[in-house]
Design a protein around this motif. Sequence first.
Motif, short mmCIF file in Angstrom:
data_model
loop_
_atom_site.label_atom_id
_atom_site.label_comp_id
_atom_site.label_asym_id
_atom_site.label_seq_id
_atom_site.Cartn_x
_atom_site.Cartn_y
_atom_site.Cartn_z
N VAL A 73 50.82 -3.15 1.43
CA VAL A 73 51.18 -1.78 1.70
C VAL A 73 52.05 -1.96 2.97
CG1 VAL A 73 50.31 0.25 3.18
CG2 VAL A 73 49.18 -0.54 0.90
N GLY A 74 51.84 -2.70 4.04
CA GLY A 74 52.73 -2.88 5.00
C GLY A 74 54.35 -3.17 4.74
N LYS A 75 54.33 -4.29 3.99
CA LYS A 75 55.63 -4.65 3.46
C LYS A 75 56.33 -3.51 2.60
CE LYS A 75 54.33 -9.49 2.84
NZ LYS A 75 54.18 -10.71 1.85
N PHE A 76 55.70 -2.84 1.87
CA PHE A 76 56.07 -1.81 1.08
C PHE A 76 56.56 -0.64 2.01
CE2 PHE A 76 55.81 2.19 -1.55
CZ PHE A 76 56.46 1.77 -2.54
N GLU A 77 55.94 -0.26 3.03
CA GLU A 77 56.19 0.60 4.10
C GLU A 77 57.56 0.59 4.63
OE1 GLU A 77 55.16 3.92 4.50
OE2 GLU A 77 53.77 3.84 2.88
N ARG A 78 57.55 -0.77 5.04
CA ARG A 78 59.05 -1.33 5.85
C ARG A 78 59.91 -1.13 4.88
NH1 ARG A 78 55.23 -4.60 8.01
NH2 ARG A 78 55.66 -6.52 6.50
N GLY A 79 59.79 -1.69 3.59
CA GLY A 79 61.03 -1.55 2.57
C GLY A 79 61.44 -0.11 2.38
N MET A 86 63.47 6.83 -2.25
CA MET A 86 62.08 6.58 -2.46
C MET A 86 61.10 7.09 -1.20
SD MET A 86 60.34 3.08 -3.09
CE MET A 86 61.49 2.43 -4.02
N ALA A 87 61.74 6.81 -0.01
CA ALA A 87 60.95 7.27 1.12
C ALA A 87 60.70 8.74 1.27
CB ALA A 87 61.60 7.00 2.19
N ASN A 88 61.83 9.51 0.78
CA ASN A 88 61.64 10.84 0.79
C ASN A 88 61.31 11.61 -0.34
OD1 ASN A 88 62.94 10.79 3.31
ND2 ASN A 88 64.96 10.61 2.67
N ASP A 89 60.99 11.05 -1.35
CA ASP A 89 60.44 11.46 -2.82
C ASP A 89 59.02 10.84 -3.11
OD1 ASP A 89 59.69 12.08 -5.40
OD2 ASP A 89 61.97 12.17 -5.97
N THR A 90 57.81 11.67 -2.74
CA THR A 90 56.66 11.17 -2.94
C THR A 90 56.28 10.58 -4.02
OG1 THR A 90 55.81 13.49 -3.01
CG2 THR A 90 55.87 12.66 -0.79
N TRP A 91 56.83 11.20 -5.14
CA TRP A 91 56.45 10.99 -6.55
C TRP A 91 57.18 9.63 -6.72
CZ3 TRP A 91 52.98 11.57 -10.22
CH2 TRP A 91 53.51 11.07 -11.29
N ARG A 95 55.17 5.96 -7.70
CA ARG A 95 55.64 5.40 -8.83
C ARG A 95 55.94 4.03 -8.44
NH1 ARG A 95 59.26 3.67 -11.82
NH2 ARG A 95 61.12 4.60 -10.37
N ASN A 96 56.67 3.70 -7.72
CA ASN A 96 57.09 2.54 -7.32
C ASN A 96 56.12 1.47 -6.72
OD1 ASN A 96 60.25 1.40 -7.23
ND2 ASN A 96 60.11 3.73 -7.02
N PHE A 97 55.36 2.22 -5.83
CA PHE A 97 54.20 1.46 -5.28
C PHE A 97 53.23 1.15 -6.43
CE2 PHE A 97 49.63 1.36 -3.70
CZ PHE A 97 49.80 0.26 -2.74
N THR A 115 47.92 11.21 -8.35
CA THR A 115 48.10 12.47 -7.38
C THR A 115 49.17 12.47 -6.44
OG1 THR A 115 46.07 12.19 -6.04
CG2 THR A 115 45.83 13.28 -8.14
N THR A 116 48.88 11.71 -5.24
CA THR A 116 49.78 11.44 -4.28
C THR A 116 49.83 10.13 -3.98
OG1 THR A 116 48.20 11.61 -2.50
CG2 THR A 116 49.09 13.81 -3.22
N TYR A 117 50.82 9.80 -3.10
CA TYR A 117 50.94 8.35 -2.46
C TYR A 117 49.91 7.88 -1.87
CZ TYR A 117 52.80 4.50 0.06
OH TYR A 117 52.94 3.22 0.77
N THR A 118 49.21 8.74 -0.90
CA THR A 118 48.10 8.34 0.10
C THR A 118 47.06 8.22 -0.91
OG1 THR A 118 49.23 9.88 1.59
CG2 THR A 118 46.92 9.23 2.08
N VAL A 119 46.82 8.98 -1.87
CA VAL A 119 45.45 8.79 -2.70
C VAL A 119 45.67 7.43 -3.35
CG1 VAL A 119 44.38 9.67 -4.67
CG2 VAL A 119 45.13 11.16 -3.01
N VAL A 120 46.76 7.10 -3.91
CA VAL A 120 46.95 5.93 -4.56
C VAL A 120 46.95 4.76 -3.79
CG1 VAL A 120 48.58 4.61 -5.75
CG2 VAL A 120 48.49 6.68 -6.39
#
Length: 130
Positions: A73-79, A86-91, A95-97, A115-120
């Motif tokens: 998650v840390g690496k993904f968030e930094r990337g 991707m950062a501005n489009d939650t869907w 999906r990428n995560f 449902t959402t990135y946070t839930v995933v």
Amino acid sequence: MDPKEFSGTIEPMIAEGWINSIEVIFAFMELQDADKDRCDTLFLTEDARLWWESVSVKFMSLRQGDSSVADFVGKFERGCHFVPLMANDTWEKMRNFMDRLRPILRRVVRVDGLTTYTVVVSRAFAAGQD
């Protein structure tokens, strides 16, 4: 519109100035985010281009592999900071995560529906602990 090329700098104000000048042009042209992402890299040269290519290649090939969910998650968030679409489009981010999770975790997380990135991310943490 004669945009300036950017070769890189260690001075944040110079980099910020270049970004602002490009954003003014994009706003005038009414470009969508996906088009902006493709266009701005055209004006990177020398060190800036090498940096972008190394960052984008590393991020695009990022997979969880043997990493813990927390590390991934840390690496993904930094990337994501380097991929504004991707950062501005939650869907798109969700999906990428999901696509980059270890297959066993991906199956567990998908069972309940997306449902959402946070839930995933929360489900991935729970599945990783199991």
